[in-house]
Design a protein around this motif. Sequence first.
Motif, PDB file in Angstrom:
ATOM      1  N   UNK A 119      28.806 -11.946  63.830  1.00 17.68           N
ATOM      2  CA  UNK A 119      29.999 -11.935  62.972  1.00 17.68           C
ATOM      3  C   UNK A 119      29.588 -11.603  61.533  1.00 17.68           C
ATOM      4  N   UNK A 120      28.461 -12.151  61.093  1.00 16.87           N
ATOM      5  CA  UNK A 120      27.959 -11.883  59.735  1.00 16.87           C
ATOM      6  C   UNK A 120      27.707 -10.382  59.536  1.00 16.87           C
ATOM      7  N   UNK A 128      29.839 -14.923  52.687  1.00 13.04           N
ATOM      8  CA  UNK A 128      30.078 -15.884  53.767  1.00 13.04           C
ATOM      9  C   UNK A 128      29.214 -17.129  53.609  1.00 13.04           C
ATOM     10  N   UNK A 129      29.823 -18.283  53.852  1.00  9.98           N
ATOM     11  CA  UNK A 129      29.070 -19.519  53.967  1.00  9.98           C
ATOM     12  C   UNK A 129      29.214 -19.995  55.409  1.00  9.98           C
ATOM     13  N   UNK A 130      28.091 -20.054  56.124  1.00 11.76           N
ATOM     14  CA  UNK A 130      28.126 -20.400  57.555  1.00 11.76           C
ATOM     15  C   UNK A 130      27.744 -21.863  57.765  1.00 11.76           C
ATOM     16  N   UNK A 140      19.481 -25.822  67.990  1.00 11.80           N
ATOM     17  CA  UNK A 140      19.749 -25.934  66.548  1.00 11.80           C
ATOM     18  C   UNK A 140      18.499 -25.547  65.753  1.00 11.80           C
ATOM     19  N   UNK A 141      17.299 -25.853  66.284  1.00 13.38           N
ATOM     20  CA  UNK A 141      16.066 -25.425  65.593  1.00 13.38           C
ATOM     21  C   UNK A 141      15.918 -23.906  65.630  1.00 13.38           C
ATOM     22  N   UNK A 142      16.239 -23.308  66.790  1.00 12.41           N
ATOM     23  CA  UNK A 142      16.154 -21.845  66.906  1.00 12.41           C
ATOM     24  C   UNK A 142      17.095 -21.190  65.897  1.00 12.41           C
ATOM     25  N   UNK A 143      18.285 -21.765  65.705  1.00  8.98           N
ATOM     26  CA  UNK A 143      19.235 -21.143  64.769  1.00  8.98           C
ATOM     27  C   UNK A 143      18.740 -21.218  63.323  1.00  8.98           C
ATOM     28  N   UNK A 144      17.960 -22.254  62.988  1.00 11.63           N
ATOM     29  CA  UNK A 144      17.348 -22.325  61.650  1.00 11.63           C
ATOM     30  C   UNK A 144      16.314 -21.204  61.504  1.00 11.63           C
ATOM     31  N   UNK A 145      15.481 -21.020  62.542  1.00 10.83           N
ATOM     32  CA  UNK A 145      14.486 -19.927  62.513  1.00 10.83           C
ATOM     33  C   UNK A 145      15.179 -18.564  62.450  1.00 10.83           C
ATOM     34  N   UNK A 150      16.673 -13.483  59.813  1.00  6.48           N
ATOM     35  CA  UNK A 150      17.713 -12.531  59.391  1.00  6.48           C
ATOM     36  C   UNK A 150      17.920 -12.561  57.874  1.00  6.48           C
ATOM     37  N   UNK A 151      17.398 -13.607  57.253  1.00  2.00           N
ATOM     38  CA  UNK A 151      17.594 -13.836  55.813  1.00  2.00           C
ATOM     39  C   UNK A 151      19.076 -13.897  55.451  1.00  2.00           C
ATOM     40  N   UNK A 152      19.788 -14.704  56.249  1.00  3.76           N
ATOM     41  CA  UNK A 152      21.180 -15.027  55.918  1.00  3.76           C
ATOM     42  C   UNK A 152      21.329 -16.547  55.955  1.00  3.76           C
ATOM     43  N   UNK A 153      22.174 -17.127  55.088  1.00  2.00           N
ATOM     44  CA  UNK A 153      22.207 -18.593  54.991  1.00  2.00           C
ATOM     45  C   UNK A 153      23.061 -19.242  56.083  1.00  2.00           C
ATOM     46  N   UNK A 154      22.433 -20.081  56.884  1.00  2.00           N
ATOM     47  CA  UNK A 154      23.151 -20.941  57.837  1.00  2.00           C
ATOM     48  C   UNK A 154      22.901 -22.391  57.407  1.00  2.00           C
TER      49      UNK A 154
END
Length: 315
Positions: A119-120, A128-130, A140-145, A150-154
């Motif tokens: 979506x980003x 966008x603030x995700x 949830x750890x994989x999504x932080x990595x 991707x160098x986008x803020x989650x």
Amino acid sequence: MAEEKTIMERLFQELDSKTKALNEENGQSFIENLGLAMEDIYQNNRELLEQATLADRRKAFQFAYLSLMQQQEIQANHQITPDSIGLILGYLVERFTEGKKELNIVDLTSGSGHLSATVHEVLKDQTLMHHLVEVDPVLSRVSVHLANFLEIPFDVYPQDAIMPLPFEEADVVIGDLPVGYYPVDDRSHEMKLGFEEGHSYAHYLLIEQAVEALRGSGYAFLVVPSNIFEGENVKQLEKFIATDTEMQAFLNLPKTLFKSENSRKSILILQKKERDVTLSVEVLLANIPDFKDPQQFQKFMGELNEWLQQNHHKN
């Protein structure tokens, strides 16, 4: 002479081989090691990463994820949302939020973060603030990595998405909702879509959570079973949708994406009711054509744009 590999292919091969090497070293799951492989490239192979676009990086991650699924049997809730679904959902968010420069987007049951990443990629003209909510600690750890890679803020919240959420006032909620029963009856009894007896449907409760997280007149774009409006408890769901939201659209995803009619999914679009602001609309019911048929797809886009002009001309 061998063809030169694209940046995306080089990145995928780097991720794939690093994940497999780590797997032999530490015996952790392939998914955990894919997270560590992304982190390793982010920190130690900047040269390759910086040549790659956001789309290159996301596709390399997706292919690596699909490759590791062939190495190891993974549970159903570890499947990633295909980018064909993510791209159409991103396009819908873009059309419904046209003119907004900034968006707070919540992704319920966000898994590895692939849906938010897709979506980003579509919403490149908006800030966008995700906020990602995922109960599974591995995902949830994989999504932080993935966010680093991707160098986008989650902002990742490792919690049950049906429990009270630590934020409100989202402009948009997205989610590829898991289907099944929710075991915590004490919590479901506090909710409008909880059943009086027995376990409640997790996907019903997540629809309620999505609406709850929205600011007035915000939108939810939810991937749900196509048969969600069938069955014995549907009156409760219909009443909630009619009372708390203005239903906008129910769009069936292409049949070709699913193994059977029974596993088919649709995108449900709801707008949270806000006094004196939201207006009732004629619900858009449509089948999204196969993405491989550009002519039919253009026709669908035309119908969507016409519907938006008639029902959301102020946007």
